[in-house]
Design an enzyme around this catalytic site. Structure first.
Site, PDB file in Angstrom:
ATOM      1  N   TYR A   1      22.641  -6.892  -5.642  1.00 55.20           N
ATOM      2  CA  TYR A   1      21.148  -6.070  -5.442  1.00 55.20           C
ATOM      3  C   TYR A   1      20.562  -6.540  -7.009  1.00 55.20           C
ATOM      4  CZ  TYR A   1      18.327  -2.714  -7.870  1.00 55.20           C
ATOM      5  OH  TYR A   1      17.136  -1.790  -8.243  1.00 55.20           O
TER       6      TYR A   1
ATOM      7  N   VAL B   1      10.055  -2.650 -13.079  1.00 52.13           N
ATOM      8  CA  VAL B   1      10.390  -2.473 -14.652  1.00 52.13           C
ATOM      9  C   VAL B   1      10.145  -3.909 -15.706  1.00 52.13           C
ATOM     10  CG1 VAL B   1      11.299  -0.095 -14.445  1.00 52.13           C
ATOM     11  CG2 VAL B   1      12.704  -2.569 -14.017  1.00 52.13           C
TER      12      VAL B   1
ATOM     13  N   TYR C   1       7.108   5.528  -6.494  1.00 58.68           N
ATOM     14  CA  TYR C   1       7.722   6.399  -6.831  1.00 58.68           C
ATOM     15  C   TYR C   1       7.112   7.481  -7.279  1.00 58.68           C
ATOM     16  CZ  TYR C   1      10.339   2.141  -8.624  1.00 58.68           C
ATOM     17  OH  TYR C   1      10.699   0.657  -8.840  1.00 58.68           O
TER      18      TYR C   1
END
Ligand code: GLN
Length: 461
Positions: free
Chosen positions: A194, A264, A246
């Site tokens: 990941y 991010v 989110y």
């Protein structure tokens, strides 16, 4: 050489939006992954990729950055394409969590993550990509992301190492899922795969091509290659619409109304289905972890172009251009007087409806309503002139085919005029006559009426 700039309102529009939000300095560059903290807060790029694969850009759209969470929907797409929604759904939910991206949003009892757009769900999703080893799994992920972008992507090894060195929270999530049975493979390796996926290097244009590939229904508009089936692209866009932003996903859907995914590092990709892929890069983030300028810029683009998913499509031009019966046109001059008399008497039994443009649900409803309003009260001849119809959408085809079958079963004889160049009319003419021109179709109807009346007369003689 022709100066094409005056024609390019798209780049001009992106440049305007870029100029409008460049002065915004709110937000903080992510620092929990140390390497990300080095990003230049002034970087700001915008890109749009059309369904024809044309690329438009403004600002620093070529600056490379790590994809981070923007990879999530694309890896989800790869997993869906391999295993299907039902199997994936056993391991990863589809529900907005309302929590932050790194929250422990696991279902009680099963440990299943709420959705594939948050970290827990993305770790589990990556882990579902079929492979015999973590290396093979990452190779498949990288190959898939590259197919979405349309060229070979690479990992930013420094970003990978930086996140791997500090990523205990994601490791904790993986161990929790493993303990609950919702992560199948060894947690440490699953998280490293990941992390590598998050460190894949892209630029703003790459993200726009990736988003455009979802917007087309799975075909990369630049390379022409089918990356995932249309069904998968639709499912991914739906999850992006409800979970991509989110804990700000609901507000985003209300205000911007586009499926989107932020990361991010400052990337944000959004898709306007059937129109284009849109992307933005700007490192300073808001408290939910989405890039401030990018959110504002995409909101502005959506507002200017009226892209909100829930906005009804503008009503098309009038569909029905003729709706009449043979009472309203003179019988053909070349027919013998006897036939002309028969035609005049039975003129109510020949009806004609003509349509133009694109046939969708609304247009077909209009056409069928018109046909019903002029149809004879006993079986007759119906001419449906679709010669000026440029496109028949699948919904419209289903409806028209069903209608033609029912109308024919009710005893009416139908003739469809397809014109010289049929645009998908072919399949809807089951049970109907087909003619290339309105004149030929009307002659067919008149012949039918004359034939029937003559036959009747003979039998009564
Ligand atoms: N690699 C990042 C993480 O797992 C991705 C998060 C994000 O982009 N929202 O924390």
């Amino acid at each position: 050489m022709v100066d094409t700039a005056p024609f390019d309102v798209i780049s001009a529009g992106l440049a305007e939006v870029h100029g409008q939000f460049l002065p915004v300095t709110d937000g903080e560059v992510a620092s929990y992954i140390p390497k990300l903290a080095l990003a230049d807060p002034n970087d700001f790029g915008l890109a749009l990729v059309s369904m024809d694969g044309h690329r438009y850009q403004a600002g620093r759209s070529q600056v490379p950055f790590s994809i981070q969470s923007v990879a999530k929907p694309f890896v989800y797409a790869l997993a869906l394409a391999e295993l299907g929604l039902d199997e994936i759904h056993r391991w990863v939910g589809n529900e907005p969590s309302g929590d932050a991206f790194n929250a422990i949003s696991l279902e009680r009892g099963t440990g299943r993550p709420a959705n594939p757009m948050i970290n827990a769900g993305a770790i589990a999703t990556t882990d579902l990509v079929p492979a015999d080893s973590p290396e093979e799994r990452f190779a498949r992920v990288l190959e898939g992301l590259s197919a979405f972008a349309g060229h070979r992507l690479e990992v930013d090894e420094e970003v990978y190492r930086s996140e791997s060195a500090t990523g205990d929270r994601n490791r904790a999530l993986a161990y929790l899922m493993h303990a609950a049975g919702s992560l199948r493979t060894e947690p440490r390796a699953a998280v490293e795969t990941y992390f590598r996926q998050c460190a894949v290097r892209v630029n703003t244009v790459d993200l726009a091509v990736m988003a455009a590939t979802l917007a087309t229904g799975g075909v990369n508009p630049v390379t022409g290659r089918t990356v995932v089936p249309e069904r998968v692209a639709v499912q991914v866009l739906a999850v992006m619409a409800t979970c991509g932003m989110y804990d700000a996903a609901g507000d985003w859907l209300v205000r911007v109304g586009l499926p989107a995914k932020s990361g991010v590092s400052g990337g944000l990709a959004a898709a306007s289905p059937g129109r284009f892929g849109l992307a933005c890069y700007s490192p300073p983030l808001d408290p939910t972890g989405s890039p401030v300028r990018a959110v504002a810029a995409l909101r502005e683009v959506s507002r200017r172009l009226g892209l909100h998913l829930m906005q009804p499509p503008a009503p098309g031009p009038a569909t029905v251009t003729a709706c009449t019966t043979a009472e309203h046109w003179p019988p053909a001059a070349d027919r013998p007087p006897q036939e002309r008399e028969l035609l005049a008497r039975g003129a109510r039994r020949i009806a004609l409806v003509a349509a133009r443009g694109e046939l969708d649900f609304t247009a077909v409803e209009r056409v069928l309503y018109a046909l019903a309003s002029v149809a004879p009260d006993r079986p007759g001849w119906l001419v449906l002139d679709l010669a000026e119809v440029m496109w028949v959408r699948p919904t419209a085809r289903t409806m028209l085919t069903a209608a033609l079958a029912r109308v024919t079963a009710a005893g009416h004889r139908v003739c469809v005029v397809t014109g010289a160049e049929p645009y998908g009319h072919g399949e809807l003419t089951t049970g109907a006559e087909v003619r290339g021109s309105r004149a030929d179709a009307v002659a067919w109807a008149e012949d039918g009426l004359v034939g029937e009346s003559a036959g009747l007369r003979k039998s009564t003689d």
